[in-house]
Write an enzyme that holds these catalytic residues in place. Structure first.
Site, PDB file in Angstrom:
ATOM      1  N   GLU A   1      59.814  34.671  41.694  1.00 29.40           N
ATOM      2  CA  GLU A   1      60.459  33.685  42.143  1.00 29.40           C
ATOM      3  C   GLU A   1      62.223  34.295  41.875  1.00 29.40           C
ATOM      4  OE1 GLU A   1      58.013  33.812  40.599  1.00 29.40           O
ATOM      5  OE2 GLU A   1      56.756  33.211  41.946  1.00 29.40           O
TER       6      GLU A   1
ATOM      7  N   ASP B   1      54.016  40.082  42.087  1.00 28.68           N
ATOM      8  CA  ASP B   1      53.845  38.771  42.021  1.00 28.68           C
ATOM      9  C   ASP B   1      55.403  38.932  40.940  1.00 28.68           C
ATOM     10  OD1 ASP B   1      53.225  36.778  40.199  1.00 28.68           O
ATOM     11  OD2 ASP B   1      52.393  38.063  38.227  1.00 28.68           O
TER      12      ASP B   1
ATOM     13  N   ASP C   1      49.188  30.501  40.579  1.00 31.13           N
ATOM     14  CA  ASP C   1      48.048  30.059  40.024  1.00 31.13           C
ATOM     15  C   ASP C   1      47.509  28.643  39.317  1.00 31.13           C
ATOM     16  OD1 ASP C   1      48.678  32.426  38.556  1.00 31.13           O
ATOM     17  OD2 ASP C   1      50.525  32.030  37.450  1.00 31.13           O
TER      18      ASP C   1
HETATM   19  O1  MIG Z   1      52.623  35.171  34.285  1.00 29.75           O
HETATM   20  O2  MIG Z   1      49.863  39.435  35.986  1.00 29.75           O
HETATM   21  O3  MIG Z   1      50.352  34.604  39.455  1.00 29.75           O
HETATM   22  O4  MIG Z   1      47.908  35.548  39.812  1.00 29.75           O
HETATM   23  O5  MIG Z   1      47.436  37.514  37.230  1.00 29.75           O
HETATM   24  C1  MIG Z   1      51.502  35.494  34.383  1.00 29.75           C
HETATM   25  C2  MIG Z   1      49.595  37.956  35.726  1.00 29.75           C
HETATM   26  C3  MIG Z   1      51.683  36.758  35.534  1.00 29.75           C
HETATM   27  C4  MIG Z   1      50.834  35.895  37.169  1.00 29.75           C
HETATM   28  C5  MIG Z   1      50.002  35.361  38.499  1.00 29.75           C
HETATM   29  C6  MIG Z   1      48.379  35.722  38.353  1.00 29.75           C
HETATM   30  C7  MIG Z   1      48.016  37.154  37.575  1.00 29.75           C
HETATM   31  C8  MIG Z   1      49.699  37.498  35.816  1.00 29.75           C
HETATM   32  N1  MIG Z   1      50.737  36.845  36.701  1.00 29.75           N
END
Ligand code: MIG
Length: 726
Positions: A320, A317, A434
């Site tokens: 980007e 995660d 999201d």
């Molecule tokens: O700033 O890890 O897309 O699936 O639950 C949010 C917390 C960070 C973004 C991810 C989401 C995840 C969440 N993350």
């Protein structure tokens, strides 16, 4: 500029020396051609390249992978620039992925892939409805122009980028997630509840709270005191745990990943050559320089410790990369704000002040202040992050995938990532980020699946039920009905939102969702076969109707999609709708799928080509079987590993003959790459007033087969074939 042509007519345009993306892995033989205008108009100025093409009145444009708006992209502006933005509103131009491939269908069919690491903007008939204008933020890039049918164009493109990521077969099961199931007790409660409610499930996710202070590759001792045996216990129940890994590495003395990264100069640097400092969940972080091969190896190996504990996959995660604020940006903002203290602020200064704070996250100025030591074939290249922005998440996930290979080259591992580039489709699946519990995002999910298939992202799906916001029981059910067909079926939601596990609603909803998930498990052999064949044959797993139907109406259908070779899905995507209009490009058989327990002769209805209004109760979804195609179901079980071929149900709309190859393999190794798999060929032939099934198989455990064959008059023939007959 050099233009080449392959023997199947792909034109390859090379301008300058692009920063390598390593996306194209199967380069056909190209020969140089002279003075050919292979693409529209090209203008180069001030470091940008602008490509323009004219669009005919009825041309439609499909593609661009993960992006906003409809199947037909005409009428808006889109960007390829990996963006962490949790508000997917219609004004947004980019999401988490950068997927530079699209197809124009109409007067002339053609497709374009732009192989480039930086930002590309597509104005698809927005400024001028008859112009497609592409702006590439650079002058060095490769491009490929394809001509042919929708199918041949997408096949040629997919052949260039090579086969897509294949997960272990359990990944076709239902997956439950939440930000966060914060400790072992909660995770166990979730697991127990699935079993006691008799709802199939294969995986439970660990979001950021399983870590110790959000440090990658650590596990909180307090919350998961016996992690290894916990993983083992769940595994004994055939449940997988999927932990999250974030891109940013916490700055903390004594934390080995941080210390080693600093010592070996493995982090992305700032203008002065120091590790670039930003803040994400752990507070201050540095970003590993995934564009460097040594860094990839190092980070990829860091996954091994959890693999050794029995973990079989991860989700990457914030790659980007997402930046809440950078040290530099925050200091500047604070200085600006402090300077205004005690002043009588005019309105413009007030707005500037507000923007200084609001604009801290994911600031372009930060991306422009980050530097990589990129490994290329001709040595190490110092590149600015902005110019290679779209390769960052891709290479984080590639690091993981290559790490898995070193751990065990024959085993398949589960991998999802948020940021992506087409080059990554061979390494991992994606979830679409999201989204919200909005009906609009269910529709977006439906419209995005075909463009993801086009870009090679076969293993994908959305956060079912929606990540942000509160889901209603009705939206949950309708979303489940569509996600039943997406390879990734994951229910995930954000902290602070309404809980959305199947039992969080009312009893009637619980039953509908249970039936729906059981239907998904009954479909797994079929979904898996369709997935593997789409990958091997470079066909689209999800497709716009125009992929198979040439009529002008099919080109315009935005809320129905083809699935695999034999189905058309027409999901309900509107609040309070107890039905919907459908367009049938040819006669088809409708299955109002609500459960796989109560199939009978009345379950299937032949419908004629044309427009219809279809009543669909809350527990019903519209699954259409195309002419001379078969659908195969097995008996549901509570885990993918428990499914068998002992009792198959074959449903078909057969005028004269239909054949289906039910692909299968061991589901866990990479032996399928060597052609080690089996196909059970089912052929249903009309013989006078009845039908005969012949089965050509090497599967010894194949058992009884029940058939529902609908003939051209709409009569359902219910037949049974005993084991001995095969
Ligand atoms: O700033 O890890 O897309 O699936 O639950 C949010 C917390 C960070 C973004 C991810 C989401 C995840 C969440 N993350």
């Amino acid at each position: 500029m050099k233009i080449f042509e392959s023997k199947d007519g792909i034109n390859y345009i090379r301008r300058g020396q692009m920063i390598p993306t390593e996306t194209v892995v199967n380069m056909p033989d190209f020969h140089l051609i002279e003075n050919r205008k292979a693409i529209g108009t090209l203008i180069e100025s001030k470091g940008l390249t602008e490509l323009s093409f004219s669009l005919s009145a009825n041309d439609v444009v499909y593609g661009l992978g993960q992006n906003m708006r409809g199947l037909n992209k005409r009428g808006f502006v889109y960007e390829s620039f990996c963006s962490d933005d949790p508000n997917h509103t219609p004004d947004k131009r980019s999401l988490y992925g950068a997927h530079n491939f699209f197809v124009v269908l109409g007067e002339e069919n053609w497709g374009l892939y732009i192989d480039f690491a930086g930002k590309v903007t597509y104005d698809i008939g927005f400024e001028d409805k008859n112009q497609l204008k592409i702006t590439i933020e650079g002058v060095d890039f490769d491009a490929y122009v394809f001509k042919g049918t929708f199918e041949s164009i997408t096949k040629q493109f997919r052949a260039l980028i090579g086969p897509s990521y294949v997960p272990p077969k359990w990944a076709f099961g239902y997956q439950q997630s939440r930000w966060s199931y914060e400790d072992a007790t909660v995770v166990k409660e979730i697991a127990d509840r699935f079993d006691s409610e008799d709802i199939p499930c294969d995986a439970i996710y660990l979001d950021i709270d399983y870590m110790e202070r959000f440090k990658d590759f650590t596990i909180s001792d307090e919350r998961f005191p016996e992690f290894k045996s916990f993983v083992k216990d769940l595994k004994a129940r055939d449940l997988k745990l999927v932990p999250i890994i974030d891109a940013g590495v916490k700055v903390e003395e004594g934390y080995s990943v941080y210390e080693e990264g600093v010592e070996k100069h493995y982090f992305v640097t700032d203008d002065k050559g120091k590790p670039f400092s930003a803040a994400v969940w752990p507070g201050k972080v540095h970003f590993p320089d995934f564009l460097n091969a040594d860094v990839r190896e190092w980070f990829g190996n860091a996954y091994h410790e959890m693999l050794e504990m029995g973990i079989e996959g991860f989700w990457n995660d914030m790659n980007e990369p997402a930046i809440f604020y950078s040290e530099k940006g925050l200091n500047e903002a604070i200085a600006f704000v402090s300077a205004q203290a005690g002043q009588n602020l005019d309105i413009y200064t007030f707005f500037t002040l507000k923007d200084k704070i609001m604009g801290l996250s994911n600031a372009l100025s930060d991306y422009k202040a980050m530097w990589h030591r990129m490994t290329t074939r001709s040595g190490e290249l110092k590149v600015n992050h902005y110019d290679v922005h779209n390769l960052y998440g891709y290479n984080m996930t590639r690091a993981a995938a290559e790490g898995f290979k070193r751990f065990d080259s024959d085993r398949r591992f589960f991998m999802l990532t948020r940021a992506s580039h087409i080059g990554m489709a061979k390494h991992s699946g994606i979830w679409t980020g999201d989204n919200h519990s909005w009906w609009e995002h269910l529709k977006l999910n439906v419209q995005m699946m075909p463009s993801l298939s086009m870009a090679g992202f076969l293993y994908s799906g959305a956060d079912t039920g929606g990540f942000g916001g509160n889901v209603s029981a009705e939206l949950m059910v309708r979303w489940m009905q569509f996600s039943t067909f997406t390879p990734l079926l994951r229910n995930h939601s954000a902290m602070g939102t309404r809980r959305q596990e199947p039992w969080q609603f009312d009893q009637a909803t619980l039953k509908i969702i249970r039936d729906q998930i059981r239907m998904r498990y009954a479909l797994v052999p079929y979904l898996y076969a369709e997935f593997m064949k789409a990958n091997q044959d470079q066909t689209l797993l999800f497709a716009p109707l125009a992929y198979a139907y040439g009529d002008s109406r099919s080109l315009l259908v935005e809320d129905q999609v083809l699935f695999g070779e034999g189905l058309m899905l027409a999901p309900v995507i509107e609040q309070n709708a107890l039905g919907r209009y459908v367009y049938l490009p040819e006669d088809m058989v409708l299955w109002k799928a609500s459960s796989v327990e109560n199939l009978n002769q009345e379950s299937f209805v032949k419908m004629e080509h044309g427009d219809h209004y279809l009543p669909l109760a809350i527990n019903e979804s519209a699954v259409f079987i195309r002419k001379n195609h078969l659908l195969v179901l097995t008996e549901p079980r509570n885990r993918v590993s428990k499914l068998s071929y002992d009792h198959l149900t074959v449903i078909g709309y057969v005028e004269d003959e239909a054949t289906y190859d039910l692909y299968d393999d061991d589901g866990v190794t990479n032996q399928f790459e060597k052609g080690i798999h089996h196909k059970t060929r089912l052929t249903v032939v009309r013989v006078g007033e009845t039908y005969r099934l012949s089965v050509d198989t090497t599967v010894t455990t194949l058992g009884n087969i029940e058939l529902y064959i609908i003939d051209k008059n709409g009569k359902t023939h219910h037949l049974k074939q005993e084991k001995g007959v095969l």
